[in-house]
Design a protein around this motif. Structure first.
Motif, PDB file in Angstrom:
ATOM      1  N   SER A   1      -8.242   4.018   7.236  1.00  0.00           N
ATOM      2  CA  SER A   1      -8.429   2.573   7.101  1.00  0.00           C
ATOM      3  C   SER A   1      -7.262   1.809   7.727  1.00  0.00           C
ATOM      4  O   SER A   1      -7.463   0.801   8.417  1.00  0.00           O
ATOM      5  CB  SER A   1      -8.564   2.184   5.624  1.00  0.00           C
ATOM      6  OG  SER A   1      -9.683   2.813   5.042  1.00  0.00           O
ATOM      7  N   TRP A   2      -6.044   2.310   7.502  1.00  0.00           N
ATOM      8  CA  TRP A   2      -4.894   1.627   8.073  1.00  0.00           C
ATOM      9  C   TRP A   2      -4.849   1.759   9.590  1.00  0.00           C
ATOM     10  O   TRP A   2      -4.416   0.843  10.295  1.00  0.00           O
ATOM     11  CB  TRP A   2      -3.601   2.147   7.451  1.00  0.00           C
ATOM     12  CG  TRP A   2      -3.283   1.443   6.177  1.00  0.00           C
ATOM     13  CD1 TRP A   2      -3.235   1.977   4.923  1.00  0.00           C
ATOM     14  CD2 TRP A   2      -3.003   0.053   6.015  1.00  0.00           C
ATOM     15  NE1 TRP A   2      -2.951   1.004   3.990  1.00  0.00           N
ATOM     16  CE2 TRP A   2      -2.795  -0.184   4.632  1.00  0.00           C
ATOM     17  CE3 TRP A   2      -2.920  -1.019   6.900  1.00  0.00           C
ATOM     18  CZ2 TRP A   2      -2.517  -1.446   4.119  1.00  0.00           C
ATOM     19  CZ3 TRP A   2      -2.624  -2.280   6.394  1.00  0.00           C
ATOM     20  CH2 TRP A   2      -2.428  -2.485   5.019  1.00  0.00           C
TER      21      TRP A   2
ATOM     22  N   SER B   1       0.832  -1.208   0.000  1.00  0.00           N
ATOM     23  CA  SER B   1       0.000   0.000   0.000  1.00  0.00           C
ATOM     24  C   SER B   1       0.869   1.261   0.000  1.00  0.00           C
ATOM     25  O   SER B   1       0.549   2.252  -0.676  1.00  0.00           O
ATOM     26  CB  SER B   1      -0.905  -0.008   1.230  1.00  0.00           C
ATOM     27  OG  SER B   1      -1.595   1.210   1.352  1.00  0.00           O
TER      28      SER B   1
ATOM     29  N   THR C   1      -8.961   8.885   3.742  1.00  0.00           N
ATOM     30  CA  THR C   1      -9.739   7.663   3.963  1.00  0.00           C
ATOM     31  C   THR C   1      -8.832   6.438   4.064  1.00  0.00           C
ATOM     32  O   THR C   1      -9.036   5.558   4.903  1.00  0.00           O
ATOM     33  CB  THR C   1     -10.745   7.457   2.813  1.00  0.00           C
ATOM     34  OG1 THR C   1     -11.574   8.611   2.698  1.00  0.00           O
ATOM     35  CG2 THR C   1     -11.600   6.224   3.065  1.00  0.00           C
ATOM     36  N   ILE C   2      -7.809   6.404   3.212  1.00  0.00           N
ATOM     37  CA  ILE C   2      -6.872   5.278   3.220  1.00  0.00           C
ATOM     38  C   ILE C   2      -6.088   5.242   4.527  1.00  0.00           C
ATOM     39  O   ILE C   2      -5.914   4.183   5.144  1.00  0.00           O
ATOM     40  CB  ILE C   2      -5.915   5.369   2.009  1.00  0.00           C
ATOM     41  CG1 ILE C   2      -6.692   5.147   0.709  1.00  0.00           C
ATOM     42  CG2 ILE C   2      -4.783   4.335   2.130  1.00  0.00           C
ATOM     43  CD1 ILE C   2      -5.891   5.448  -0.531  1.00  0.00           C
TER      44      ILE C   2
ATOM     45  N   ILE D   1      -7.483   1.812  11.446  1.00  0.00           N
ATOM     46  CA  ILE D   1      -8.479   0.828  11.896  1.00  0.00           C
ATOM     47  C   ILE D   1      -7.900  -0.583  11.825  1.00  0.00           C
ATOM     48  O   ILE D   1      -8.068  -1.383  12.753  1.00  0.00           O
ATOM     49  CB  ILE D   1      -9.760   0.930  11.037  1.00  0.00           C
ATOM     50  CG1 ILE D   1     -10.451   2.274  11.286  1.00  0.00           C
ATOM     51  CG2 ILE D   1     -10.712  -0.230  11.353  1.00  0.00           C
ATOM     52  CD1 ILE D   1     -11.616   2.545  10.347  1.00  0.00           C
ATOM     53  N   VAL D   2      -7.198  -0.870  10.736  1.00  0.00           N
ATOM     54  CA  VAL D   2      -6.583  -2.202  10.565  1.00  0.00           C
ATOM     55  C   VAL D   2      -5.574  -2.472  11.678  1.00  0.00           C
ATOM     56  O   VAL D   2      -5.554  -3.556  12.280  1.00  0.00           O
ATOM     57  CB  VAL D   2      -5.889  -2.304   9.187  1.00  0.00           C
ATOM     58  CG1 VAL D   2      -4.989  -3.545   9.129  1.00  0.00           C
ATOM     59  CG2 VAL D   2      -6.929  -2.361   8.083  1.00  0.00           C
TER      60      VAL D   2
END
Length: 344
Positions: free
Chosen positions: A125-126, A107, A121-122, A128-129
């Motif tokens: 997302s990371w 990524s 947003t990306i 959250i991951v």
């Protein structure tokens, strides 16, 4: 932001250097558990280095380079989970645990090609991951520890599990405060410092006291020499044979039962009991017989005819010539030199 070092960032820079140095020291142990413990400490240290560079303002100048450090935080939890497991896992299983790290690095490589409006947003997302991953592993670590036999739940191992859970709380707590809009730099420093205490304690204690973590807590433990079944003894002996056939650890003249215990994930006591019960021999006898077989093959190999007896002994893992001679007399009724002459 101008690039600068203050008292706190200087302290963290020293702490990061210590963590990297500690991980290198741990890696020198050259065992499976030391590898996992070293990765736990190193991945965390690199993540802290990322934060130091961010705090000082150098982040904007070398963003693409240091961004890689932040992704390695995804390695800390799985490395500690594999470290705390009672048995060594297969390479394929280890690779499965590395999938999130691999995806994070991919990524990052693709980041320059993402539309700018998608970047927030990306990044979210990371985050959250990362939080989901560390919580899942925290649960797995607790389950793994609770499922171990009573004799394996040493006090020190329990403490390390608690310290890692403390690190998990710091990690998740940071993001809760950050996205709650309550994060101030002093709180950021405090959380990071506490995380360093938790992880570096794990690294230091894990490296210094492997026998107390993965053997028995004390010789007075009533479970320390608990009996094992004949079937389990056979399984241990088979595992020993497979390990010795593949890795040939007996060629190391300084091999100890603790080294083997760490590699195959079985306590020293159970290895000793299994050898006694199933093969009627102790660990030293088992190792020396493997060395004898190796030396015998070297003598019988015509390409080694010019090799001296001392060289054969050393290349087979024997540090003591008397032991070398005695074991040949025991199995063949003659010394290595006599056997070599006979082969000629």
């Amino acid at each position: 932001m101008e690039a600068s070092l203050d008292t706190w960032t200087s302290l963290f820079l020293i702490g990061t250097s210590f963590g990297i140095f500690l991980s290198i020291i741990i890696f020198t142990g050259r065992t499976y558990r030391n590898t996992m413990l070293g990765l736990t400490v190193l991945s965390f240290s690199l993540a802290i280095l990322y934060y130091v560079i961010f705090w000082t303002g150098y982040y904007m100048r070398i963003h693409y380079i240091v961004a890689w450090f932040s992704r390695f935080s995804l390695l800390t939890a799985p490395a500690f989970y594999l470290y705390i497991k009672p048995e060594r896992v297969k390479t394929k299983t280890i690779l499965l645990h590395l999938i999130p790290v691999f995806l994070a690095l991919v990524s990052l490589l693709l980041e320059p090609y993402y539309p700018r409006d998608l970047l927030p947003t990306i990044l979210l997302s990371w985050d959250i991951v990362q939080n989901a991953q560390i919580i899942v592993y925290a649960i797995l670590i607790v389950i793994t520890f609770n499922n171990q036999s009573k004799s394996s739940k040493t006090k020190l191992k329990k403490r390390l599990v608690y310290f890692f859970l403390g690190y998990v709380l710091c990690f998740v707590g940071y993001y809760v405060i950050y996205y709650g809009g309550q994060l101030i730099i002093q709180l950021d420093y405090a959380i990071s410092f506490l995380s360093m205490v938790f992880v570096y304690y794990i690294g230091i204690v894990g490296f210094k006291h492997p026998n107390k973590l993965f053997d028995k807590d004390s010789v007075n433990d009533k479970y320390a020499k608990s009996a094992i079944t004949e079937n389990y003894a056979l399984q241990i002996c088979n595992k020993l044979d497979a390990y010795f056939n593949e890795k040939k650890p007996y060629l190391d003249g300084n091999l100890r039962i603790l080294n083997v215990s760490n590699e195959i994930g079985i306590s020293q006591h159970h290895i000793s009991q299994a050898l006694n019960m199933y093969l009627d021999k102790n660990f030293n006898d088992y190792v020396n017989e493997r060395r004898f077989e190796h030396a015998k093959r070297l003598i019988e190999d015509v390409s080694n005819q010019e090799m001296r007896i001392n060289e054969i002994a050393f290349n087979s893992g024997f540090n003591n010539k008397t032991t070398f001679n005695n074991i040949f007399k025991k199995h063949l009724g003659k010394t290595p030199k006599e056997y070599k002459e006979e082969i000629k």
